[in-house]
Scaffold this active site. Structure first.
Site, short mmCIF file in Angstrom:
data_model
loop_
_atom_site.label_atom_id
_atom_site.label_comp_id
_atom_site.label_asym_id
_atom_site.label_seq_id
_atom_site.Cartn_x
_atom_site.Cartn_y
_atom_site.Cartn_z
N LYS A 1 56.28 9.53 70.33
CA LYS A 1 55.14 8.62 70.48
C LYS A 1 54.88 7.83 69.21
O LYS A 1 54.67 6.62 69.26
CB LYS A 1 53.87 9.36 70.91
CG LYS A 1 52.73 8.37 71.07
CD LYS A 1 51.49 8.87 71.71
CE LYS A 1 50.47 7.72 71.69
NZ LYS A 1 49.15 8.11 72.17
N THR B 1 47.19 13.14 70.92
CA THR B 1 48.13 12.52 69.99
C THR B 1 47.77 12.99 68.59
O THR B 1 46.69 12.65 68.08
CB THR B 1 48.06 10.99 70.07
OG1 THR B 1 48.52 10.58 71.36
CG2 THR B 1 48.94 10.34 69.01
N LYS C 1 45.16 4.73 64.08
CA LYS C 1 45.36 6.19 64.06
C LYS C 1 46.86 6.51 64.18
O LYS C 1 47.39 7.31 63.40
CB LYS C 1 44.59 6.84 65.22
CG LYS C 1 44.80 8.35 65.32
CD LYS C 1 44.28 8.93 66.64
CE LYS C 1 44.85 10.34 66.84
NZ LYS C 1 44.53 10.93 68.14
#
Lengths: 293, 293
Positions: B169, B94, B244
């Site tokens: 995402k 990611t 994050k």
């Protein structure tokens, strides 16, 4: 059937009173607006010249008023002094928790049963008789009120003691307001990153970002054909009503000592949207403000 | 079965590589941590001394790395100079959308197919092979990668061109982070207003405030027995990982010119929570901070 006094015949109260009359209740209706009373009479209600006159001889009193101050005033001046023992009091207004509990306490002092029963479902739900009622009050009062509420709504939830109907509604609507802004932000970010709205919908609606605001009320046109985004944000549920509920949540949080940073930010964003001339638009239209339009 | 190089054997990469080996793929594994490599070998992978050695002769390269800079470095220095034509590149990290698109462009320049395929589902999903993959890249690359991804996950979604897996995402997780805070705020407000958590859950889960954070991952103990709230907020999905992803969303919003006020506020709130010693707690534990604890 019951003798019901109905006070407050606005966009919501009007069709709610009509549904009670349609169910063969004897409804005596009052509103400050003569034309609202006339419309109710056309739907089968009986006219009262004052709130005090409306409640005389009533077995049930239903109120649907704009804010806590109106509810306090109507119950203190008009309702409580003019009714006898055994009358059931149902306040369907969406108001602050403190006012709801204050009026319920006055009713209890007078030996009367009262519930707060704010609704969700908008004008469409009020007309169709499919509202959700979130009810605060004692078990006996809830049991008595339920058959009446069922003539106006489909989902009648008992959330606990007096004021808890209001508490449940503002907590629910605070989540709703925040999640609508979050979904809107995500769609506008996705657009600028080159991610198609339908792809975005397909991914998020099956993932951990899924929520009612996305799946049932998608703020961009396309993915959910019934959502207001597909009819230029005609309400639905107006931005002004969402702002009212978010401000009630902020008032309650401040009074109760709760920290609601995102609820506060959402209230400010809806304030900005409403004060830019969008009070009567559907609340999901806030996506256009976030898009810079 | 394919010859697969797997680079990055952390909490997620380790079990993902193990699932590929379990499916009879020939997995050559590398990580900067010797113990992580040793653990992968125990699960059936073959050891490589360097990333460059791992990719030599591979038909597929899978990477699972912490951030964009690691992905850029590994592809520029180790992967692209040491592979031949026809190798399929799958980055499951990611990372920021720009880095994903930069590396995909380098791969395309070298005549190679690449997808970005970040996951959701956490360590539990990685171990059980039930991850969701959000994939960006061309149709041909997606079709080739799908059977490989299906050994590690259950839900493989194609979100469009390169970088769109990352975009999907971070947009999803931005909604998730905001809605978890909103649900937490609402539960703490409800508590102070005297509304029981189970009643609150019953009302909101059937109303317009309903969302994944409430229904599947309820941040207060009780209503959803499987949620981390019932095991003292052991993750699950750590607060550090949520922070994050929220920071990646902020970085993308800033670069792309998108306004995300609630996403920004949620990032700051998770920063406060993480920096108060809660990095390794489940992200739903932020409800305790909002409760003043």
């Amino acid at each position: 059937m019951a003798k019901i006094a109905f006070i407050g015949l606005g966009n919501m109260g009007g069709p709610m009173a009509a549904n009670l009359a349609k169910a063969q209740h004897h409804v005596t209706a009052f509103d400050l607006s003569d034309s609202a009373v006339a419309a109710a009479v056309e739907k089968g209600a009986h006219k009262a010249a004052t709130a005090a006159e409306a409640v005389k001889g009533a077995e049930v009193v239903v109120t649907m008023l704009p804010a806590g101050k109106h509810v306090r005033e109507v119950y203190e001046k008009d309702v409580l002094p003019n009714i006898g023992k055994g009358v059931l009091l149902i306040d369907c207004s969406t108001i602050d928790v403190d006012s709801a509990r204050h009026v319920a306490a006055l009713a209890a002092k007078a030996g009367l049963e009262m519930i707060d029963a704010p609704v969700s479902g908008g004008v469409g739900g009020a007309t169709a008789g499919t509202l959700t009622f979130m009810v605060g009050g004692g078990d006996a009062a809830f049991a008595k009120a339920k058959p009446i509420l069922e003539k106006m709504g489909k989902n009648i939830v008992h959330a606990g003691a007096s004021g808890n109907g209001q508490a449940a509604k503002i907590c629910n609507n605070m989540i709703l307001g925040v999640s609508m802004v979050a979904v809107s932000e995500a769609f506008m970010l996705a657009k600028r990153l080159g991610l198609d709205a339908q792809k975005m919908f397909d991914v998020v609606s099956t993932s951990s970002g899924s929520c009612w605001s996305l799946v049932n009320y998608c703020p961009v046109p396309g993915p959910v054909p019934a959502s207001p985004a597909n009819r230029d944000y005609q309400p639905g549920f107006t931005a002004a009503m969402m702002l009212k509920d978010l401000m009630l949540a902020q008032q309650a949080a401040s009074a109760a000592g709760a920290s609601t940073p995102l609820g506060a930010e959402a209230a400010q964003l809806f304030s900005l949207f409403v004060n830019s001339g969008n009070a009567a638009k559907d609340f999901s239209g806030i996506v256009r403000m976030l898009d810079g339009k």
